[in-house]
Design a protein around this motif. Structure first.
Motif, PDB file in Angstrom:
ATOM      1  N   GLN A 145     -27.694 -33.216  79.277  1.00 35.97           N
ATOM      2  CA  GLN A 145     -26.673 -33.894  78.471  1.00 35.97           C
ATOM      3  C   GLN A 145     -26.150 -32.988  77.369  1.00 35.97           C
ATOM      4  O   GLN A 145     -26.890 -32.202  76.801  1.00 35.97           O
ATOM      5  CB  GLN A 145     -27.254 -35.162  77.842  1.00 35.97           C
ATOM      6  CG  GLN A 145     -27.699 -36.191  78.847  1.00 35.97           C
ATOM      7  CD  GLN A 145     -26.536 -36.710  79.665  1.00 35.97           C
ATOM      8  OE1 GLN A 145     -25.546 -37.190  79.125  1.00 35.97           O
ATOM      9  NE2 GLN A 145     -26.641 -36.605  80.979  1.00 35.97           N
ATOM     10  N   ARG A 146     -24.925 -33.184  77.044  1.00 35.68           N
ATOM     11  CA  ARG A 146     -24.312 -32.452  75.939  1.00 35.68           C
ATOM     12  C   ARG A 146     -23.600 -33.446  75.043  1.00 35.68           C
ATOM     13  O   ARG A 146     -23.064 -34.453  75.519  1.00 35.68           O
ATOM     14  CB  ARG A 146     -23.303 -31.407  76.441  1.00 35.68           C
ATOM     15  CG  ARG A 146     -23.915 -30.333  77.323  1.00 35.68           C
ATOM     16  CD  ARG A 146     -24.819 -29.397  76.529  1.00 35.68           C
ATOM     17  NE  ARG A 146     -25.433 -28.411  77.374  1.00 35.68           N
ATOM     18  CZ  ARG A 146     -26.677 -28.451  77.796  1.00 35.68           C
ATOM     19  NH1 ARG A 146     -27.456 -29.451  77.474  1.00 35.68           N
ATOM     20  NH2 ARG A 146     -27.165 -27.487  78.542  1.00 35.68           N
ATOM     21  N   GLY A 147     -23.547 -33.167  73.779  1.00 33.78           N
ATOM     22  CA  GLY A 147     -22.761 -33.971  72.843  1.00 33.78           C
ATOM     23  C   GLY A 147     -23.289 -35.371  72.627  1.00 33.78           C
ATOM     24  O   GLY A 147     -24.487 -35.604  72.531  1.00 33.78           O
ATOM     25  N   ARG A 148     -22.355 -36.296  72.582  1.00 32.29           N
ATOM     26  CA  ARG A 148     -22.674 -37.680  72.198  1.00 32.29           C
ATOM     27  C   ARG A 148     -23.637 -38.378  73.149  1.00 32.29           C
ATOM     28  O   ARG A 148     -24.430 -39.208  72.728  1.00 32.29           O
ATOM     29  CB  ARG A 148     -21.403 -38.496  72.079  1.00 32.29           C
ATOM     30  CG  ARG A 148     -20.577 -38.092  70.899  1.00 32.29           C
ATOM     31  CD  ARG A 148     -19.386 -38.998  70.750  1.00 32.29           C
ATOM     32  NE  ARG A 148     -18.578 -38.563  69.624  1.00 32.29           N
ATOM     33  CZ  ARG A 148     -17.314 -38.816  69.492  1.00 32.29           C
ATOM     34  NH1 ARG A 148     -16.682 -39.509  70.422  1.00 32.29           N
ATOM     35  NH2 ARG A 148     -16.657 -38.394  68.435  1.00 32.29           N
ATOM     36  N   GLY A 149     -23.555 -38.066  74.411  1.00 32.09           N
ATOM     37  CA  GLY A 149     -24.452 -38.704  75.386  1.00 32.09           C
ATOM     38  C   GLY A 149     -25.908 -38.414  75.081  1.00 32.09           C
ATOM     39  O   GLY A 149     -26.752 -39.312  75.067  1.00 32.09           O
ATOM     40  N   GLY A 150     -26.210 -37.160  74.839  1.00 29.23           N
ATOM     41  CA  GLY A 150     -27.577 -36.768  74.509  1.00 29.23           C
ATOM     42  C   GLY A 150     -28.019 -37.319  73.169  1.00 29.23           C
ATOM     43  O   GLY A 150     -29.157 -37.771  73.014  1.00 29.23           O
ATOM     44  N   GLU A 151     -27.115 -37.301  72.197  1.00 32.42           N
ATOM     45  CA  GLU A 151     -27.440 -37.826  70.870  1.00 32.42           C
ATOM     46  C   GLU A 151     -27.728 -39.315  70.921  1.00 32.42           C
ATOM     47  O   GLU A 151     -28.674 -39.795  70.295  1.00 32.42           O
ATOM     48  CB  GLU A 151     -26.298 -37.550  69.890  1.00 32.42           C
ATOM     49  CG  GLU A 151     -26.130 -36.088  69.557  1.00 32.42           C
ATOM     50  CD  GLU A 151     -24.850 -35.803  68.774  1.00 32.42           C
ATOM     51  OE1 GLU A 151     -24.240 -36.765  68.247  1.00 32.42           O
ATOM     52  OE2 GLU A 151     -24.471 -34.632  68.693  1.00 32.42           O
TER      53      GLU A 151
END
Length: 83
Positions: free
Chosen positions: A32-38
């Protein structure tokens, strides 16, 4: 405290030893990258915090357990063992 009441300390299973969960979270976060991972990370840590609070674990211990879990997940991601 009355004679019938006794004080006890709830000791959680060490979050850093939850290897299956650590590997799953590290594996997901590594894709995941960005908002999804956060958002995923926030959900995981919020759930853990809520469970420990409900079990009666003191806030300092909760903070320490979450930090150890974070370190374990980061370590799994660095090692590439996330699967």
């Amino acid at each position: 405290m009355t004679q019938r009441e006794t004080a006890c300390q709830v000791i959680p299973f060490p979050a850093a030893k939850r290897t299956g969960r650590i590997q799953r979270v590290a594996g997901f976060l590594s894709t995941q990258r960005g908002r999804g991972g956060e958002a995923y990370w926030q959900r995981i840590t919020d759930d853990m915090h809520r469970q420990m609070t409900k079990a009666g674990i003191d806030p300092d211990t909760i903070a320490r357990e979450l930090e150890e879990f974070r370190r374990a997940v980061a370590g799994a991601m660095v090692q590439g063992g996330a699967a």
